[in-house]
Structure formats: structure tokens, C-alpha cells
Design a protein around this motif. Structure first.
Motif, PDB file in Angstrom:
ATOM      1  N   PRO A   1     -58.190 -42.366 -14.206  1.00  9.56           N
ATOM      2  CA  PRO A   1     -58.256 -41.516 -15.389  1.00  9.56           C
ATOM      3  C   PRO A   1     -56.953 -40.723 -15.504  1.00  9.56           C
ATOM      4  O   PRO A   1     -56.503 -40.150 -14.512  1.00  9.56           O
ATOM      5  CB  PRO A   1     -59.415 -40.558 -15.104  1.00  9.56           C
ATOM      6  CG  PRO A   1     -59.961 -40.942 -13.791  1.00  9.56           C
ATOM      7  CD  PRO A   1     -59.016 -41.848 -13.108  1.00  9.56           C
TER       8      PRO A   1
ATOM      9  N   GLU B   1     -50.423 -37.403 -17.746  1.00  4.80           N
ATOM     10  CA  GLU B   1     -49.918 -37.761 -16.419  1.00  4.80           C
ATOM     11  C   GLU B   1     -48.647 -38.599 -16.508  1.00  4.80           C
ATOM     12  O   GLU B   1     -48.359 -39.401 -15.622  1.00  4.80           O
ATOM     13  CB  GLU B   1     -50.981 -38.546 -15.628  1.00  4.80           C
ATOM     14  CG  GLU B   1     -52.277 -37.794 -15.382  1.00  4.80           C
ATOM     15  CD  GLU B   1     -52.177 -36.761 -14.273  1.00  4.80           C
ATOM     16  OE1 GLU B   1     -51.060 -36.507 -13.793  1.00  4.80           O
ATOM     17  OE2 GLU B   1     -53.222 -36.195 -13.908  1.00  4.80           O
TER      18      GLU B   1
ATOM     19  N   ASP C   1     -56.919 -40.488 -21.336  1.00  5.16           N
ATOM     20  CA  ASP C   1     -57.976 -39.648 -21.878  1.00  5.16           C
ATOM     21  C   ASP C   1     -57.412 -38.739 -22.982  1.00  5.16           C
ATOM     22  O   ASP C   1     -57.421 -37.524 -22.861  1.00  5.16           O
ATOM     23  CB  ASP C   1     -58.553 -38.825 -20.721  1.00  5.16           C
ATOM     24  CG  ASP C   1     -59.729 -37.972 -21.135  1.00  5.16           C
ATOM     25  OD1 ASP C   1     -60.213 -38.162 -22.254  1.00  5.16           O
ATOM     26  OD2 ASP C   1     -60.136 -37.119 -20.337  1.00  5.16           O
TER      27      ASP C   1
ATOM     28  N   ASP D   1     -52.588 -38.426  -9.672  1.00  4.02           N
ATOM     29  CA  ASP D   1     -51.580 -37.541  -9.089  1.00  4.02           C
ATOM     30  C   ASP D   1     -51.323 -37.797  -7.602  1.00  4.02           C
ATOM     31  O   ASP D   1     -50.676 -36.993  -6.942  1.00  4.02           O
ATOM     32  CB  ASP D   1     -51.993 -36.091  -9.303  1.00  4.02           C
ATOM     33  CG  ASP D   1     -53.391 -35.809  -8.763  1.00  4.02           C
ATOM     34  OD1 ASP D   1     -53.940 -36.690  -8.078  1.00  4.02           O
ATOM     35  OD2 ASP D   1     -53.921 -34.721  -9.016  1.00  4.02           O
TER      36      ASP D   1
ATOM     37  N   GLN E   1     -53.270 -37.510  -5.248  1.00  4.19           N
ATOM     38  CA  GLN E   1     -54.060 -36.682  -4.330  1.00  4.19           C
ATOM     39  C   GLN E   1     -55.103 -37.544  -3.623  1.00  4.19           C
ATOM     40  O   GLN E   1     -55.679 -37.130  -2.622  1.00  4.19           O
ATOM     41  CB  GLN E   1     -54.746 -35.550  -5.095  1.00  4.19           C
ATOM     42  CG  GLN E   1     -53.851 -34.348  -5.275  1.00  4.19           C
ATOM     43  CD  GLN E   1     -54.601 -33.169  -5.867  1.00  4.19           C
ATOM     44  OE1 GLN E   1     -55.172 -33.261  -6.946  1.00  4.19           O
ATOM     45  NE2 GLN E   1     -54.589 -32.062  -5.168  1.00  4.19           N
TER      46      GLN E   1
ATOM     47  N   THR F   1     -52.300 -29.435 -12.622  1.00  4.26           N
ATOM     48  CA  THR F   1     -53.746 -29.628 -12.591  1.00  4.26           C
ATOM     49  C   THR F   1     -54.337 -29.358 -13.978  1.00  4.26           C
ATOM     50  O   THR F   1     -53.833 -28.530 -14.716  1.00  4.26           O
ATOM     51  CB  THR F   1     -54.411 -28.732 -11.524  1.00  4.26           C
ATOM     52  OG1 THR F   1     -55.812 -28.864 -11.670  1.00  4.26           O
ATOM     53  CG2 THR F   1     -54.031 -27.276 -11.695  1.00  4.26           C
ATOM     54  N   LYS F   2     -55.408 -30.081 -14.294  1.00  3.02           N
ATOM     55  CA  LYS F   2     -55.998 -29.963 -15.628  1.00  3.02           C
ATOM     56  C   LYS F   2     -57.185 -29.024 -15.614  1.00  3.02           C
ATOM     57  O   LYS F   2     -57.894 -28.867 -16.585  1.00  3.02           O
ATOM     58  CB  LYS F   2     -56.461 -31.341 -16.128  1.00  3.02           C
ATOM     59  CG  LYS F   2     -55.428 -32.445 -16.008  1.00  3.02           C
ATOM     60  CD  LYS F   2     -54.218 -32.135 -16.850  1.00  3.02           C
ATOM     61  CE  LYS F   2     -53.081 -33.120 -16.674  1.00  3.02           C
ATOM     62  NZ  LYS F   2     -52.643 -33.424 -15.356  1.00  3.02           N
TER      63      LYS F   2
HETATM   64  N1  UDP Z   1     -58.271 -35.982 -15.978  1.00  2.00           N
HETATM   65  C1  UDP Z   1     -58.751 -36.671 -17.094  1.00  2.00           C
HETATM   66  N2  UDP Z   1     -59.250 -35.961 -18.150  1.00  2.00           N
HETATM   67  C2  UDP Z   1     -59.305 -34.590 -18.150  1.00  2.00           C
HETATM   68  C3  UDP Z   1     -58.842 -33.904 -16.997  1.00  2.00           C
HETATM   69  C4  UDP Z   1     -58.339 -34.632 -15.930  1.00  2.00           C
HETATM   70  O1  UDP Z   1     -58.725 -37.896 -17.128  1.00  2.00           O
HETATM   71  O2  UDP Z   1     -59.755 -34.014 -19.141  1.00  2.00           O
HETATM   72  C5  UDP Z   1     -57.727 -36.757 -14.830  1.00  2.00           C
HETATM   73  C6  UDP Z   1     -56.329 -36.337 -14.417  1.00  2.00           C
HETATM   74  O3  UDP Z   1     -55.344 -37.027 -15.172  1.00  2.00           O
HETATM   75  C7  UDP Z   1     -56.305 -36.753 -12.958  1.00  2.00           C
HETATM   76  C8  UDP Z   1     -57.737 -36.527 -12.512  1.00  2.00           C
HETATM   77  O4  UDP Z   1     -58.520 -36.483 -13.696  1.00  2.00           O
HETATM   78  O5  UDP Z   1     -55.966 -38.115 -12.776  1.00  2.00           O
HETATM   79  C9  UDP Z   1     -57.901 -35.263 -11.706  1.00  2.00           C
HETATM   80  O6  UDP Z   1     -57.363 -34.169 -12.399  1.00  2.00           O
HETATM   81  P1  UDP Z   1     -56.514 -33.056 -11.679  1.00  2.00           P
HETATM   82  O7  UDP Z   1     -55.588 -33.658 -10.675  1.00  2.00           O
HETATM   83  O8  UDP Z   1     -55.888 -32.193 -12.724  1.00  2.00           O
HETATM   84  O9  UDP Z   1     -57.650 -32.236 -10.950  1.00  2.00           O
HETATM   85  P2  UDP Z   1     -57.545 -31.539  -9.501  1.00  2.00           P
HETATM   86  O10 UDP Z   1     -57.038 -32.572  -8.542  1.00  2.00           O
HETATM   87  O11 UDP Z   1     -56.580 -30.409  -9.659  1.00  2.00           O
HETATM   88  O12 UDP Z   1     -58.933 -31.116  -9.212  1.00  2.00           O
END
Ligand code: UDP
Ligand code: MG
Length: 318
Positions: A8, A12, A45, A98, A100, A208-209
Motif C-alpha cells: 500500500p 511514497e 492509495d 517505507d 519498515q 509517516t501518514k
Molecule cells: N498508507 C496507505 N494509505 C494511507 C496511509 C498509509 O496506503 O492512508 C500506507 C503507507 O504508504 C505505508 C503504510 O501504509 O506504506 C504504512 O504507513 P506509515 O509508514 O505512514 O505508518 P507507520 O509505519 O508510521 O505506522
């Protein structure tokens, strides 16, 4: 053996090339070691940056890359569902863009599934290094709460990063609910899951989103989606207040008979009214939360709308 990597992506553009490079490296390794073939499914997305362009450029370079672009931002849960729907693989893995979720863990995860003992290899973080302490604190509270309230097993620190076999993918797809909380859905469908733990890795690029408010809403989604305990708690609270009122009525009657009625107690009355109406409003709010979810659910709106699909040039058909 085909493995679908579902990613997703929301804004990005910066991270995507880095992700692709790493994933392609792992894919090459696994092709040699396991004879596995890959497809990369980037679910855009509704990004506002060049994510789609980047995905298209990657597809030009590598035919294994597929993309799916939503008409707007539908949220990560919808992107996960769309990716699983589109996946053709015998196995499907969900990864964040990302880095992670390290793709380097995939061979080990696949090995676990290949033994036939497990249907799913899931991951969880053992640390929350690099995360604001307030956020960690509330996450931990959330997991403790949902653990008590829900029968569905939701693992503390579980990430969405997991590799599933076709059986489990189909099971997850069979849950077509509108209010999706993946961590709960994966627990609910069951199957045999092997857990892999790793330390938190910080984002490779981009931002982060999630902010605190979004996470808070998401946690409510999890609770309302996988527990009806708050409804029972509201009813229980009502019973407790009735009992307290009965006891108090008894006390007042006895006191009046014994000491007469000196007409005071106006401040305490105000407090009682405030407290009771507060509890009532809170319980109505809890009820409203479930009602709202039910309302959204019965509308049966699609979980996402596709604007562009690498597989289907031209306007997408339902
Ligand atoms: N993401 C998405 N739609 C959204 C928010 C996030 O597809 O509305 C995706 C984002 O691109 C990433 C993944 O979800 O690949 C995790 O998001 P993020 O790294 O921001 O979250 P965190 O790791 O900080 O919890
Ligand atoms: Mg991330």
C-alpha cells in the motif's frame, strides 16, 4: 510458485524506488534458493505526489511490477484489501513501502510456510524505538484494553507485515466488511500463524501518514469492530446507577423519618444530575458509535474505487 508482494502506498514517491531495489534483490535471491517467482503490486492509495508515476516507471523497467491506483485516498485497510484481491500468487505478502517491514525476512517466513505446519508468517516488533513515548504508551494501553474486551486474538506490537498462503488469503477476502481492522481480521480468521519478532526499524524515506488523532480513530475502529463489550458495559453502568439510586432513596427516607427534612442538598443534587446525564450521554455515544458502523456497513459501499489498473488499460469495469 508465485509470491505476490502487496504494497500500500500513500505519498511514497521517495520511498518506492528504495523499496523496489531491496525487494527485487530479495526476489532474486529467493528465485535462486526457492525457485520462487514474484509479482509486485503497488496499490496507490490516492497519493498526491508522484507515487503513481514512480510505479509506472518501475513497471516499464520490470514487467513483474503491477499497480492499482485509487480514485482518492481510501486508507491503508482498503489498499490491503484491493491488493489481496488483485494478487495472483500462491502466497501473498503485505509490506509497507517505507522498508519498515524488511523484505529480507521473507525467505525465513516462506520456509516456515513451506514446512506445511503454518498458513501464515506474521511479524511483530519487540521495541518501539524511534517512536514518540506518548504514542507507545497509548498503543500499549490499547492492546491491553482490546485484549480484555475482545475474544479475537490481537497481538501486541503486531505489524501488518505477513506472508500468507492462498487458503488464508481467500479467508481474509471472504470478510467483505466495510469497517476493516486488519489486525483483528487476521486474528479472527484463525489459521496457524508463526510469529517473527524484530526490532523497530525507522522509515527509509518520506513521512509517516499517521498522527495521534488518526491512530485514536483507528483504535476505536478496532474496538467497535471486534468487541461488543462497550455495549454490555453501558448496560452494566445503568444497572449500577439504578442500584445506587435505590440505596440513596432508602437512606433519604430513613433520614427524613428520623431527623425531619431540613431542605438542604441542592449542590449535591446538581452534582448527581450532572453525573447521571454525563453517563447517559456517554452511553448514548457508545451506542451511536455502533449504530454509525452498522449504518456504514448496510450501505454496502465499495471499499475502494480504482482509477487506473496496470492489468486493465481503459476504464475499469466493476
Ligand atoms: N498508507 C496507505 N494509505 C494511507 C496511509 C498509509 O496506503 O492512508 C500506507 C503507507 O504508504 C505505508 C503504510 O501504509 O506504506 C504504512 O504507513 P506509515 O509508514 O505512514 O505508518 P507507520 O509505519 O508510521 O505506522
Ligand atoms: Mg511506516
Amino acid at each position: 510458485m508465485l509470491i505476490s508482494l502487496i504494497v500500500p502506498c500513500y505519498n511514497e514517491a521517495e520511498a518506492l524506488p528504495l523499496f523496489y531495489a531491496e525487494a527485487a534483490r530479495v526476489a532474486k535471491e529467493m528465485q535462486q534458493s526457492h525457485g520462487a517467482l514474484f509479482e509486485f503490486i503497488f496499490v496507490d492509495d490516492g497519493s498526491k505526489d508522484d507515487t503513481l508515476k514512480t510505479a509506472k516507471a518501475l513497471r516499464e523497467k520490470d514487467g513483474r511490477v503491477r499497480y492499482l491506483s485509487f480514485s482518492r485516498n481510501f486508507g491503508k485497510e482498503a489498499a490491503i484489501y484491493a491488493g489481496l484481491r488483485a494478487a495472483k500468487g500462491d502466497y501473498a505478502a503485505l509490506l509497507d513501502a517505507d522498508l519498515q517491514d524488511p523484505p529480507a525476512l521473507l525467505p525465513e517466513m516462506l520456509n516456515a510456510l513451506l514446512t506445511g505446519e503454518y498458513d501464515c508468517a506474521a511479524t511483530r516488533r519487540t521495541t518501539r524505538k524511534g517512536e514518540p513515548p506518548v504514542r507507545s504508551f497509548f498503543s500499549r494501553m490499547f492492546y491491553r484494553l482490546i485484549h480484555k474486551m475482545s475474544d479475537t486474538e490481537i497481538m501486541d506490537g503486531a505489524r501488518d507485515y505477513r506472508l500468507m498462503n492462498r487458503k488464508m488469503v481467500n479467508a481474509v477476502l471472504s470478510l467483505g466488511e466495510y469497517n476493516r481492522f486488519s489486525k483483528g481480521i487476521f486474528g479472527w480468521v484463525g489459521f496457524r500463524t508463526k510469529w517473527f519478532a524484530y526490532e523497530n526499524i525507522e522509515r527509509a524515506a518520506g513521512q509517516t501518514k499517521w498522527n495521534f488523532w488518526k491512530l485514536f480513530r483507528y483504535s476505536i475502529e478496532g474496538i467497535v469492530g471486534f468487541s461488543t463489550a462497550p455495549l454490555a458495559a453501558a448496560a452494566l453502568l445503568g444497572v449500577l446507577f439504578c442500584l445506587a439510586a435505590l440505596v440513596m432513596i432508602g437512606v433519604i427516607i430513613v433520614r427524613t423519618l428520623v431527623f425531619g427534612d431540613p431542605t438542604n442538598g441542592w449542590p449535591s443534587l446538581v452534582c448527581i444530575i450532572l453525573l447521571c446525564s454525563g453517563v447517559q450521554l456517554f452511553c448514548t455515544g457508545v451506542l451511536g458509535e455502533y449504530l454509525a458502523k452498522t449504518y456504514l456497513e448496510v450501505k454496502r459501499r465499495p471499499l475502494y474505487l480504482v482509477r487506473e489498473d496496470s492489468e486493465e488499460p481503459g476504464p475499469p469495469r466493476p
